[in-house]
Scaffold this motif. Structure first.
Motif, PDB file in Angstrom:
ATOM      1  N   HIS A 230      47.986  44.950  37.739  1.00 53.45           N
ATOM      2  CA  HIS A 230      49.302  45.589  37.566  1.00 53.45           C
ATOM      3  C   HIS A 230      50.405  44.590  36.988  1.00 53.45           C
ATOM      4  N   ARG A 231      50.591  43.476  37.888  1.00 51.38           N
ATOM      5  CA  ARG A 231      51.646  42.503  37.621  1.00 51.38           C
ATOM      6  C   ARG A 231      51.420  41.949  36.239  1.00 51.38           C
ATOM      7  N   ILE A 232      50.153  41.673  35.919  1.00 51.79           N
ATOM      8  CA  ILE A 232      49.739  41.107  34.817  1.00 51.79           C
ATOM      9  C   ILE A 232      50.022  41.887  33.308  1.00 51.79           C
ATOM     10  N   TYR A 233      49.713  43.192  33.708  1.00 55.56           N
ATOM     11  CA  TYR A 233      49.871  44.120  32.661  1.00 55.56           C
ATOM     12  C   TYR A 233      51.368  44.213  32.214  1.00 55.56           C
ATOM     13  N   GLY A 234      52.267  44.279  33.441  1.00 54.81           N
ATOM     14  CA  GLY A 234      53.756  44.547  33.155  1.00 54.81           C
ATOM     15  C   GLY A 234      54.340  43.209  32.735  1.00 54.81           C
ATOM     16  N   LYS A 235      53.678  41.903  32.925  1.00 57.98           N
ATOM     17  CA  LYS A 235      54.509  40.630  32.522  1.00 57.98           C
ATOM     18  C   LYS A 235      54.036  40.224  31.109  1.00 57.98           C
ATOM     19  N   PHE A 236      52.663  40.298  30.884  1.00 54.67           N
ATOM     20  CA  PHE A 236      51.880  39.756  29.742  1.00 54.67           C
ATOM     21  C   PHE A 236      51.678  40.914  28.634  1.00 54.67           C
ATOM     22  N   MET A 237      52.792  41.321  28.003  1.00 57.34           N
ATOM     23  CA  MET A 237      52.799  42.580  26.976  1.00 57.34           C
ATOM     24  C   MET A 237      51.570  42.212  25.906  1.00 57.34           C
ATOM     25  N   VAL A 238      51.323  41.007  25.638  1.00 55.43           N
ATOM     26  CA  VAL A 238      50.232  40.538  24.801  1.00 55.43           C
ATOM     27  C   VAL A 238      48.859  41.134  25.076  1.00 55.43           C
ATOM     28  N   HIS A 239      48.586  41.111  26.548  1.00 57.17           N
ATOM     29  CA  HIS A 239      47.529  41.646  26.961  1.00 57.17           C
ATOM     30  C   HIS A 239      47.149  43.234  27.315  1.00 57.17           C
ATOM     31  N   ARG A 240      48.405  43.751  26.918  1.00 58.76           N
ATOM     32  CA  ARG A 240      48.132  45.238  27.440  1.00 58.76           C
ATOM     33  C   ARG A 240      47.027  46.018  26.629  1.00 58.76           C
ATOM     34  N   PRO A 241      46.976  45.927  25.294  1.00 59.03           N
ATOM     35  CA  PRO A 241      46.065  46.847  24.572  1.00 59.03           C
ATOM     36  C   PRO A 241      44.608  46.230  25.200  1.00 59.03           C
ATOM     37  N   PHE A 242      44.368  45.029  25.242  1.00 60.30           N
ATOM     38  CA  PHE A 242      43.127  44.540  25.810  1.00 60.30           C
ATOM     39  C   PHE A 242      42.718  44.951  27.130  1.00 60.30           C
ATOM     40  N   ILE A 243      43.868  44.888  28.161  1.00 62.76           N
ATOM     41  CA  ILE A 243      43.419  45.575  29.387  1.00 62.76           C
ATOM     42  C   ILE A 243      43.017  47.104  29.539  1.00 62.76           C
ATOM     43  N   ARG A 244      43.756  47.842  28.669  1.00 64.30           N
ATOM     44  CA  ARG A 244      43.610  49.277  28.570  1.00 64.30           C
ATOM     45  C   ARG A 244      42.213  49.462  28.039  1.00 64.30           C
ATOM     46  N   LYS A 245      41.561  48.673  27.083  1.00 63.49           N
ATOM     47  CA  LYS A 245      40.288  48.712  26.294  1.00 63.49           C
ATOM     48  C   LYS A 245      39.240  48.218  27.264  1.00 63.49           C
TER      49      LYS A 245
END
Length: 501
Positions: A230-245
């Motif tokens: 959750h913290r990675i998702y909040g801090k690393f915006m570049v990773h957000r689409p990848f995490i959701r996928k």
């Protein structure tokens, strides 16, 4: 809770040569092969192409040479980065926790070293260099990325059970593992951590391996993973689409292939927070996620294990965009259980939450199939399960509780011309023959409510029901008379030759 020993995995090793480390300051990799648990960082270059900024980790000393290092406060500030690297070397050791009496001294040295590293990062006493950051993430990977032991239901062939009712497997190396996770968490949330630098090491490969660990049976580990991701998702915006996928893909495999995964509830908790932050108008990608992943999650047998988190995510979507209510309700009806009464009670509870956020226009689109299903629920003869120490509502009782919700009653009243004719027969059947007194009393209250709201409509439904009952009675009498005539004719033509069953 059981802390059983896990089976050895191909990824497990205590051999330092497997780390692929070279001597301190060396640019040459070690002689041992690099294991597949080491993260392939974006900043790492291939063999023979080492650039001036490339970093090759160092080899931990032999096990017998493990000695406590000085505390950070006992060395000059200029030496702390070097001491940090040396402490990371010690923490790269993989120790055998299957025997509590084995390597006791080394285990304690590693534990104290991990504590010191956590305190150093948390205190912010000194910003660590990029080299130290990369080596720290590699050390974290060496410790946490491992082959998980088979789940208990895989060993016995039994279906997965509710973790609250069964003993959970506890990772024996947790005293060290917890500190490694805490170090990673402190690094991610630290204000000194530059995301432009950190994203080279916490890359897509690292995130994928974190997600793989959500299948751990140890609830303590899943809780840490949930917080860190959750913290990675909040801090690393570049990773957000990848995490959701990537989470999408885990759900697809769970729904359509395995129907076994320990961390679905934790992943849904993360998504509940993510959905809450979706901007409006909602992207088509998010709506597809609802239709293709979240709604089908109602299908697997172990839905009770994560239903609370799933229901929260579904309700968040409807509260964000009320036009999705029709899609959600029809999705619930598609996966409505036929023989599992406990799941029906869960579905009815979720349905009430969705209907609370539903507007009149969306309600009218789905009210006919919806109340046909509710009518079936009202006539359910599901018996309360008293074999467990928890209260389980009957299906009919939970369905009738919908009329305790003011918003739902308002929707029903506005559309009573359609709703009452659909459920009137179910109400009458309950009053005539339902075995449970609580259901009988609730049905009387609902019936009275309709009578007070629209007596004329109620009388018309009652008349139609009486006519239907009379026709059914006539058909039954005619059927019995026909069978009697057939029996009489057969008896006249030679009853001796008749075969009776």
């Amino acid at each position: 809770m059981k802390g059983g020993h896990r089976k050895p995995s191909k990824l497990d090793s205590t051999d330092a040569s497997l780390y692929g480390f070279g001597p301190p300051g060396s640019r040459n990799p070690g002689s041992g092969p690099t294991p597949n648990v080491v993260v392939n960082h974006a900043s790492r270059v291939g063999p023979g192409a080492a650039g001036p900024n490339s970093v090759v980790p160092t080899v931990p000393p032999p096990m017998g040479a493990v000695e406590p290092l000085p505390l950070f406060r006992d060395v000059p500030i200029s030496e702390r980065q070097n001491l940090f690297m040396r402490k990371l070397q010690i923490c790269c050791f993989q120790l055998d926790f299957s025997d509590t009496l084995k390597s006791v001294r080394e285990k304690e040295i590693k534990r104290q070293t991990l504590l010191e590293l956590v305190d150093f990062i948390q205190s912010g006493s000194g910003k660590i260099t990029e080299m130290c950051q990369e080596e720290m993430i590699k050390m974290v990977g060496i410790n946490i990325f491992r082959g998980l032991p088979p789940a208990s239901h895989e060993n016995t062939g039994q279906e997965a059970t509710d973790p609250e009712e069964d003993e959970s497997y506890l990772e024996p190396s947790w005293p060290h593992l917890q500190l490694v996770y805490e170090l990673l968490l402190r690094y991610v949330v630290s204000s000194d951590t530059d995301t432009k630098v950190a994203k080279r090491y916490i890359d897509h490969s690292f995130v994928l391996k974190l997600l793989d660990l959500f299948d751990s049976e140890d609830p303590r580990e899943r809780e840490y993973l949930k917080t860190i991701l959750h913290r990675i998702y909040g801090k690393f915006m570049v990773h957000r689409p990848f995490i959701r996928k990537a989470i999408n893909n885990i759900f697809y495999r769970f729904i359509y292939e395995t129907q076994r995964h320990s961390g679905v509830g934790e992943l849904l908790e993360i998504l509940g927070s993510i959905i809450n932050g979706f901007a409006l108008p909602m992207k088509e990608e998010h709506k597809l996620f609802l239709v293709r992943a979240l709604i089908p999650l109602h299908k697997p047998k172990p839905v009770a294990m994560y239903h609370q988190q799933l229901s929260y995510c579904i309700t968040q979507f409807v509260e964000k965009d009320y036009k999705l209510a029709d899609t959600v309700i029809r999705g619930l009806l598609k996966y409505w259980p036929l023989t599992n009464c406990h799941k029906e009670v869960l579905f009815l509870g979720e349905l009430e939450e969705v209907l609370e956020a539903t507007q009149s226009a969306e309600f009218q689109q789905c009210m006919v199939p919806l109340f046909r299903q509710i009518a079936r629920c009202l006539n359910s003869s599901h018996f309360q399960d008293s074999s467990k120490d928890r209260f389980v509502l009957q299906v009919a009782e939970r369905g009738l509780f919908l009329w305790n919700n003011e918003h739902i009653v308002s929707l029903i009243s506005q559309n009573r011309q359609v709703v009452l004719p659909i459920i009137f027969e179910a109400l009458e059947r309950n009053i005539q023959s339902h075995w449970n007194q609580a259901v009988h009393g609730l049905t009387v209250n609902v019936r009275k409510m309709f009578m007070e709201v629209d007596a004329e409509l109620f009388d018309e439904c009652e008349r139609q029901f009486s006519e239907k009952e009379a026709r059914a009675s006539e058909v039954e009498e005619q059927r019995e008379m026909t069978w009697k005539k057939l029996a009489d004719v057969a008896a006249e033509r030679g009853g001796d030759n008749m075969v009776t069953v």
